[in-house]
Design a protein around this motif. Structure first.
Motif, short mmCIF file in Angstrom:
data_model
loop_
_atom_site.label_atom_id
_atom_site.label_comp_id
_atom_site.label_asym_id
_atom_site.label_seq_id
_atom_site.Cartn_x
_atom_site.Cartn_y
_atom_site.Cartn_z
N LEU A 2 0.82 -1.29 -0.04
CA LEU A 2 0.01 -0.05 -0.04
C LEU A 2 0.90 1.35 0.08
O LEU A 2 1.96 1.38 0.63
CB LEU A 2 -0.85 -0.08 1.23
N SER A 3 0.50 2.12 -0.62
CA SER A 3 0.94 3.51 -0.58
C SER A 3 0.85 4.14 0.90
O SER A 3 0.16 3.80 1.51
CB SER A 3 0.50 4.35 -1.66
N GLU A 4 1.69 5.12 1.07
CA GLU A 4 1.48 5.88 2.26
C GLU A 4 0.35 6.53 2.41
O GLU A 4 -0.29 6.66 3.48
CB GLU A 4 2.65 7.05 2.52
N LYS A 5 -0.33 7.18 1.31
CA LYS A 5 -1.63 7.91 1.42
C LYS A 5 -2.49 6.60 1.84
O LYS A 5 -3.57 6.96 2.75
CB LYS A 5 -1.78 8.31 0.04
N ALA A 6 -2.61 5.56 0.98
CA ALA A 6 -3.63 4.62 1.41
C ALA A 6 -3.44 4.01 2.88
O ALA A 6 -4.52 3.91 3.71
CB ALA A 6 -3.42 3.46 0.51
N LYS A 7 -2.22 3.88 3.38
CA LYS A 7 -2.24 3.49 4.94
C LYS A 7 -2.65 4.37 5.72
O LYS A 7 -3.35 4.21 6.81
CB LYS A 7 -0.60 3.38 5.14
N ARG A 8 -2.37 5.89 5.33
CA ARG A 8 -3.05 6.80 6.06
C ARG A 8 -4.46 7.02 6.21
O ARG A 8 -5.10 7.07 7.31
CB ARG A 8 -2.36 8.26 5.65
#
Length: 73
Positions: A2-8
């Motif tokens: 997952l990208s950092e944006k998706a994780k956030r």
């Protein structure tokens, strides 16, 4: 991965009280159509599978005998 944006976004969603309440409502109201009076209704399941196979135009495979003579679990 997952990208950092998706994780956030997932972390924010996990901390959301409204989402948690919504999931509790879904959990409380879920229904299994194959369970009747606390027991699995095999006839309802078979009816569903037959209708689904007919819907997807599934061709049944011809029956083949098993050739193993000595089968042990």
């Amino acid at each position: 991965m997952l990208s950092e944006k998706a994780k956030r976004e997932l972390r924010e969603l996990a901390e959301s009280d409204s989402f948690r309440k919504d999931m509790e409502t879904v959990r409380a109201n879920r229904h299994n159509p194959f369970v009747k009076d606390g027991k699995v209704d095999v006839d309802a399941y078979l009816e569903f599978v037959e209708q689904y196979n007919e819907f997807i135009n599934h061709e049944p495979k011809p029956f083949r005998r098993m050739i193993d003579k000595d089968m042990r679990l």
